[in-house]
Design a protein around this motif. Structure first.
Motif, PDB file in Angstrom:
ATOM      1  N   GLY A 196       0.825  -1.212   0.000  1.00 25.10           N
ATOM      2  CA  GLY A 196       0.000   0.000   0.000  1.00 25.10           C
ATOM      3  C   GLY A 196       0.849   1.248   0.000  1.00 25.10           C
ATOM      4  N   TYR A 197       1.621   1.439  -1.052  1.00 26.09           N
ATOM      5  CA  TYR A 197       2.602   2.533  -1.063  1.00 26.09           C
ATOM      6  C   TYR A 197       1.960   3.908  -1.164  1.00 26.09           C
ATOM      7  CZ  TYR A 197       6.151  -1.028  -1.290  1.00 26.09           C
ATOM      8  OH  TYR A 197       6.963  -2.101  -0.996  1.00 26.09           O
ATOM      9  N   ALA A 198       0.721   3.981  -1.613  1.00 26.38           N
ATOM     10  CA  ALA A 198       0.034   5.269  -1.579  1.00 26.38           C
ATOM     11  C   ALA A 198      -0.158   5.719  -0.135  1.00 26.38           C
ATOM     12  CB  ALA A 198      -1.310   5.178  -2.285  1.00 26.38           C
ATOM     13  N   ASN A 199      -0.427   4.764   0.758  1.00 24.90           N
ATOM     14  CA  ASN A 199      -0.560   5.094   2.173  1.00 24.90           C
ATOM     15  C   ASN A 199       0.768   5.589   2.734  1.00 24.90           C
ATOM     16  OD1 ASN A 199      -3.233   4.243   2.086  1.00 24.90           O
ATOM     17  ND2 ASN A 199      -2.743   2.179   2.783  1.00 24.90           N
ATOM     18  N   LEU A 200       1.848   4.917   2.369  1.00 25.51           N
ATOM     19  CA  LEU A 200       3.165   5.338   2.846  1.00 25.51           C
ATOM     20  C   LEU A 200       3.506   6.727   2.307  1.00 25.51           C
ATOM     21  CD1 LEU A 200       5.615   4.373   4.502  1.00 25.51           C
ATOM     22  CD2 LEU A 200       6.594   3.501   2.379  1.00 25.51           C
ATOM     23  N   ALA A 201       3.154   6.981   1.042  1.00 29.41           N
ATOM     24  CA  ALA A 201       3.406   8.299   0.456  1.00 29.41           C
ATOM     25  C   ALA A 201       2.615   9.375   1.183  1.00 29.41           C
ATOM     26  CB  ALA A 201       3.040   8.285  -1.027  1.00 29.41           C
ATOM     27  N   SER A 202       1.383   9.071   1.565  1.00 25.77           N
ATOM     28  CA  SER A 202       0.563  10.025   2.303  1.00 25.77           C
ATOM     29  C   SER A 202       1.173  10.324   3.672  1.00 25.77           C
ATOM     30  CB  SER A 202      -0.858   9.463   2.463  1.00 25.77           C
ATOM     31  OG  SER A 202      -1.653  10.319   3.248  1.00 25.77           O
ATOM     32  N   THR A 203       1.637   9.284   4.356  1.00 26.21           N
ATOM     33  CA  THR A 203       2.277   9.472   5.667  1.00 26.21           C
ATOM     34  C   THR A 203       3.545  10.302   5.528  1.00 26.21           C
ATOM     35  OG1 THR A 203       1.399   7.357   6.461  1.00 26.21           O
ATOM     36  CG2 THR A 203       3.303   8.240   7.625  1.00 26.21           C
ATOM     37  N   ARG A 204       4.301  10.049   4.473  1.00 22.67           N
ATOM     38  CA  ARG A 204       5.552  10.787   4.256  1.00 22.67           C
ATOM     39  C   ARG A 204       5.276  12.268   3.996  1.00 22.67           C
ATOM     40  NH1 ARG A 204       9.824   9.674  -0.664  1.00 22.67           N
ATOM     41  NH2 ARG A 204      11.606  10.783   0.219  1.00 22.67           N
ATOM     42  N   ARG A 205       4.267  12.559   3.172  1.00 23.28           N
ATOM     43  CA  ARG A 205       3.914  13.961   2.899  1.00 23.28           C
ATOM     44  C   ARG A 205       3.467  14.672   4.173  1.00 23.28           C
ATOM     45  NH1 ARG A 205       1.760  11.658  -1.900  1.00 23.28           N
ATOM     46  NH2 ARG A 205      -0.287  11.464  -0.906  1.00 23.28           N
ATOM     47  N   GLN A 206       2.706  13.955   5.011  1.00 23.71           N
ATOM     48  CA  GLN A 206       2.232  14.550   6.259  1.00 23.71           C
ATOM     49  C   GLN A 206       3.400  14.847   7.194  1.00 23.71           C
ATOM     50  OE1 GLN A 206      -0.819  15.533   6.757  1.00 23.71           O
ATOM     51  NE2 GLN A 206      -1.695  14.868   8.696  1.00 23.71           N
ATOM     52  N   ALA A 207       4.361  13.931   7.267  1.00 23.20           N
ATOM     53  CA  ALA A 207       5.531  14.152   8.120  1.00 23.20           C
ATOM     54  C   ALA A 207       6.352  15.333   7.622  1.00 23.20           C
ATOM     55  CB  ALA A 207       6.391  12.883   8.160  1.00 23.20           C
ATOM     56  N   ALA A 208       6.506  15.437   6.290  1.00 20.66           N
ATOM     57  CA  ALA A 208       7.261  16.563   5.726  1.00 20.66           C
ATOM     58  C   ALA A 208       6.557  17.884   5.999  1.00 20.66           C
ATOM     59  CB  ALA A 208       7.438  16.356   4.225  1.00 20.66           C
ATOM     60  N   LEU A 209       5.226  17.884   5.936  1.00 18.21           N
ATOM     61  CA  LEU A 209       4.457  19.095   6.228  1.00 18.21           C
ATOM     62  C   LEU A 209       4.639  19.517   7.677  1.00 18.21           C
ATOM     63  CD1 LEU A 209       2.296  21.177   5.369  1.00 18.21           C
ATOM     64  CD2 LEU A 209       0.558  19.483   6.006  1.00 18.21           C
TER      65      LEU A 209
END
Length: 614
Positions: A196-209
């Motif tokens: 589920g790499y879309a989920n990981l990408a979403s988590t990564r964007r949130q952490a960067a924000l």
């Protein structure tokens, strides 16, 4: 298919970072179960993830206004307000959307706490805390993050395999200023991603924000939450024995080249690969990628049946059919082969690059290229060299598998040949007076023309078409070719950027003009459609004027009737070519896979708007 199966299909596409496919699946489900709440929620989520935030906000607002106050509906609605806040250019607009997001998330959070739903508490609570961080309310953010962490830790023992629980704990620790604990939870989440790499990408964007608004150094987060890279591939055809000089050495064993490709795949471990199957080297790559279980997205310049001329040692035709049958997706960029033209192949290369870049943008993944060839041959005119030049012009890193016996170790084996390539034969040529070029096409239709009175028809020509002529005289995006017929407009542009910019200018002109003061119905509007593809340029023996025509002109013409008045729609190919060239001042948001006019089949459709500077 049951309702549960339809929902699972949409969820699966979203987990895999394919919001376009998710939107397609949710449309199919809603056609059968139009009132299913979960499908309607997922439609909003898929729309949001594909970038059309305003429309997603509207879809979720309609659900909320209809009385759906559950955490999922409110949570996705609040997310759209957060996205709109991040896109806002004005401080007051940003503050208003953040306030709306906080209020809705907080409402959903309190509802979840009252119901004792731990999953909803984590989802809505951590997002409430995140919005508070963006509002510079760190005390409030940490209070809520502490509450969420306490609830999630109590549930951790019974939910050890839950990705979102681990990700929520990582985010809570990040807000609370505990980087070591945050890194441990995020690393656990990455282990639980299960594709589920879309989920990981979403988590990564949130952490960067969050990292941009919190004190401390969070450079570690990007590596802990890294999504596997994507890869594009290309290479030389294996030359027929009749060629005087072979680019692919005839006595180089295919196993040696395959081993070199395998070593590269082992080194970078890509999630997915994008390319063609037009040559033996493509097939070698696809076999290696499919052998390690990676996604393969194949783009063919014309239907697979036209590749049946592939033959020679090693059973290449059978291997071609095998890799196609095992591919994650197969895209056909042109319905027919254009003999004597390289434009069809160049166009497919653009679509390969664009589709890969669009996916990389969704996932926040690194994108690189791999080429199998004889050294750095960028001066050559072949497809591999052209594609590598494109990649490097877009600053995409390209690795090489060199086709020289000194660079690749291995025993000499029997020759590997392809008796007929899928490229151009020496006897092929275009008809005299014609060229075959990749262009961008615009079709437009004046809405309200059928209601004109007899006396208004001259006004339409002088006022409506006159306003378009004035735009053409002052715009920097000049079309190469213009035709009008009744209420229809057909234009050809040299590139997608020019076509997209002009389309938005034309739409703005028509929607902002008070046509009633010009002697026309006040409801006059326009539908605009865009497509990119190879078309023929030649002179008409009837009129003596230049014509731009071919099967690809039909695609733009068939999109225009389904376009809402006042909007600009584009084909998926137009979106891919735009992404391939790195056009950054246009925003293309997925609408869905929609049936085109006159039974032309279903195609991916994008909504075109001006890009917003973040």
């Amino acid at each position: 298919m049951t309702e549960a199966e339809a929902i699972d299909a949409v969820d699966r596409h979203l987990r895999q970072g394919e919001p376009l496919l998710a939107y397609n699946a949710v449309q199919e489900g809603l056609a059968i179960w139009p009132h299913n709440l979960r499908l309607r929620q997922l439609k909003g989520l898929a729309t949001a993830r594909s970038g059309d935030t305003e429309r997603a906000n509207q879809l979720l607002r309609e659900l909320a206004d209809a009385g759906h106050a559950d955490a999922e509906t409110l949570g996705i609605l609040a997310r759209t307000h957060k996205d709109l806040a991040l896109r806002a250019n004005q401080a007051d607009s940003r503050a208003a959307h953040l306030a709306a997001a906080f209020s809705i998330y907080q409402r959903a959070y309190e509802h979840a706490r009252a119901a004792g739903e731990v999953a909803d508490i984590g989802y809505t609570g951590i997002n409430t805390a995140t919005i508070a961080v963006l509002q510079d309310e760190l005390v409030i953010a940490r209070r809520i993050a502490g509450e969420v962490r306490a609830q999630c830790l109590r549930a951790e023992a019974s939910r050890t395999g839950d990705y979102w629980l681990a990700a929520t704990l990582g985010e809570a620790a990040l807000i609370l200023g505990e980087p070591d604990e945050s890194a441990a939870h995020y690393a656990r989440a990455a282990q639980l991603v299960a594709g589920g790499y879309a989920n990981l990408a979403s988590t990564r964007r949130q952490a960067a924000l969050l990292a941009r608004h919190l004190p401390g150094d969070f450079g570690w987060a990007a590596e802990v939450l890294k999504v596997p890279p994507l890869l594009m591939y290309t290479g030389y055809l294996i030359d027929p024995a009749s060629n005087a000089v072979a680019r692919f050495p005839r006595h180089l064993p295919e196993s040696t080249v395959a081993a070199a490709i395998g070593r590269h795949l082992e080194a970078i471990r890509p999630l997915a690969a994008y390319g063609s199957a037009a040559s033996a080297t493509d097939i070698l790559f696809l076999e290696a990628m499919q052998g390690v279980g990676g996604e393969t997205h194949i783009v063919l310049p014309f239907p697979a049946a036209d590749f049946h001329r592939i033959g020679g040692a090693g059973g290449w035709l059978q291997r071609f059919e095998r890799v196609l049958s095992r591919a994650t997706s197969v895209t056909i960029t042109s319905d027919h082969r254009a003999h004597g033209s390289t434009a069809t192949f160049e166009y497919a290369n653009l679509v390969v690059t664009g589709r890969a870049r669009l996916r990389a943008q969704v996932l926040g993944a690194e994108l690189s290229g791999l080429v199998v060839w004889n050294g750095n041959c960028l001066h050559h005119a072949d497809g591999a060299a052209s594609l590598v030049r494109l990649w490097r012009s877009q600053r995409i890193e390209v690795a090489e598998v060199p086709l020289s016996l000194g660079d690749i170790a291995g025993d000499i084996a029997a020759p590997v040949t392809v008796t007929h390539e899928a490229g151009l034969d020496e006897e092929e040529h275009l008809p005299d007076g014609f060229s075959h070029e990749i262009c961008a096409m615009l079709f437009a239709d004046a809405v309200g023309y059928s209601k004109l009175s007899e006396d208004q028809t001259p006004n339409f020509i002088t006022q409506f078409w006159g306003a378009v002529a004035d735009l053409n005289a002052r715009t920097a995006q000049r079309p190469d070719h213009v035709e009008t017929s009744g209420d229809g407009l057909y234009m050809v542009f040299g590139g997608v950027r020019e076509a997209g910019r002009y389309a938005l200018q034309l739409s703005d002109l028509v929607t902002r003009t008070d046509w009633a003061t010009r002697g026309l119905p006040g409801g006059m509007n326009i539908r605009i459609a865009l497509h990119s593809g190879p078309i023929y340029r030649g002179r008409s023996p009837v009129t003596g004027s230049m014509v731009y025509t071919g099967p690809h002109t039909s695609r733009a013409a068939r999109i225009e009737p389904i376009t809402p008045p006042g909007q600009v729609y584009a084909s998926g190919a137009f979106a891919a070519v735009t992404a391939a060239y790195g056009v950054d001042d246009l925003s293309l948001n997925y609408v869905g896979r929609m049936p085109l006019a006159k039974n032309y089949g279903a195609h991916e459709i994008y909504h075109v708007a001006a890009a917003v500077s973040l």
